[in-house]
Write a protein that holds these residues in place. Sequence first.
Motif, PDB file in Angstrom:
ATOM      1  N   ILE A  23       0.733  -1.086   0.036  1.00 45.01           N
ATOM      2  CA  ILE A  23      -0.023   0.093   0.156  1.00 45.01           C
ATOM      3  C   ILE A  23       0.907   1.259  -0.040  1.00 45.01           C
ATOM      4  CG2 ILE A  23      -1.638   1.414   1.252  1.00 45.01           C
ATOM      5  CD1 ILE A  23      -2.681  -1.551   2.205  1.00 45.01           C
ATOM      6  N   ALA A  24       2.038   1.208   0.857  1.00 43.87           N
ATOM      7  CA  ALA A  24       3.002   2.524   0.864  1.00 43.87           C
ATOM      8  C   ALA A  24       3.477   2.587  -0.746  1.00 43.87           C
ATOM      9  CB  ALA A  24       3.914   2.040   2.084  1.00 43.87           C
ATOM     10  N   ARG A  25       4.086   1.393  -1.343  1.00 41.87           N
ATOM     11  CA  ARG A  25       4.668   1.593  -2.522  1.00 41.87           C
ATOM     12  C   ARG A  25       3.752   1.836  -3.434  1.00 41.87           C
ATOM     13  NH1 ARG A  25       7.167  -3.085  -0.733  1.00 41.87           N
ATOM     14  NH2 ARG A  25       5.821  -4.488  -1.782  1.00 41.87           N
ATOM     15  N   ALA A  26       2.367   1.956  -3.435  1.00 39.22           N
ATOM     16  CA  ALA A  26       1.339   2.201  -4.261  1.00 39.22           C
ATOM     17  C   ALA A  26       0.986   3.754  -4.094  1.00 39.22           C
ATOM     18  CB  ALA A  26       0.030   1.504  -3.757  1.00 39.22           C
ATOM     19  N   GLY A  27       1.557   4.472  -2.949  1.00 37.98           N
ATOM     20  CA  GLY A  27       1.427   5.793  -2.678  1.00 37.98           C
ATOM     21  C   GLY A  27       0.667   6.125  -1.569  1.00 37.98           C
ATOM     22  N   LEU A  28       0.110   5.276  -0.686  1.00 33.79           N
ATOM     23  CA  LEU A  28      -0.569   5.610   0.370  1.00 33.79           C
ATOM     24  C   LEU A  28       0.171   5.213   1.911  1.00 33.79           C
ATOM     25  CD1 LEU A  28      -3.310   6.471   2.199  1.00 33.79           C
ATOM     26  CD2 LEU A  28      -3.998   4.128   1.843  1.00 33.79           C
ATOM     27  N   VAL A  29       0.674   6.261   2.601  1.00 28.26           N
ATOM     28  CA  VAL A  29       1.410   5.964   3.945  1.00 28.26           C
ATOM     29  C   VAL A  29       0.500   6.468   5.097  1.00 28.26           C
ATOM     30  CG1 VAL A  29       3.604   5.897   2.739  1.00 28.26           C
ATOM     31  CG2 VAL A  29       2.732   8.120   3.564  1.00 28.26           C
TER      32      VAL A  29
END
Length: 180
Positions: A23-29
């Motif tokens: 999810i972080a790599r997809a752009g949501l942190v």
Amino acid sequence: VRPEAGLVVLDGVDVTAQAPEAIARAGLVRSFQGGRVFPTMTVQQAIRTATEHGSPGGPTEPIADILGLAPHMNDRIGSLPTGVVRLVEVACLASTGARVLLLDEPSAGIAHTETEHLARALEQLRSDLGLTLVVIDHDLGLLTRLSDRLVALDAGRIVATGPPDAVRADPAVIAGYLGS
């Protein structure tokens, strides 16, 4: 924690069941209310680590400058006041190249003057980097300043949604947060 219902959709892709790293790599942190930054690292080390583990093509803007952290770059995070630590955490999140920051109670435990600085810094990040901010907080002043749209909850249910001024004036919000 797996949700009981609903979906998390980012840029049209359902990321609900993906691992947090994906999810972080997809752009949501996201941040955590208690803050999760290594106290023995310097600010510079923490931001560099976040940048190295972020998405390719992360931000080229000087995140530390935007957030006013330049004077603290060589300070150990554990020696900094809570408000500055919150800014370091935001800097690390923004340095990953994420497009959406989910911030959980960023103003918790910090003084009013620090909240003002946090609000200015978040506004600057949003405008300079084009980030989307999703902020969960009890500080209505902070939320009103940062938000295009507010969603007010009471006992886990949505009681009002819309422009900040309209939500703050909603009778259900007033009753739920201020009492009747």
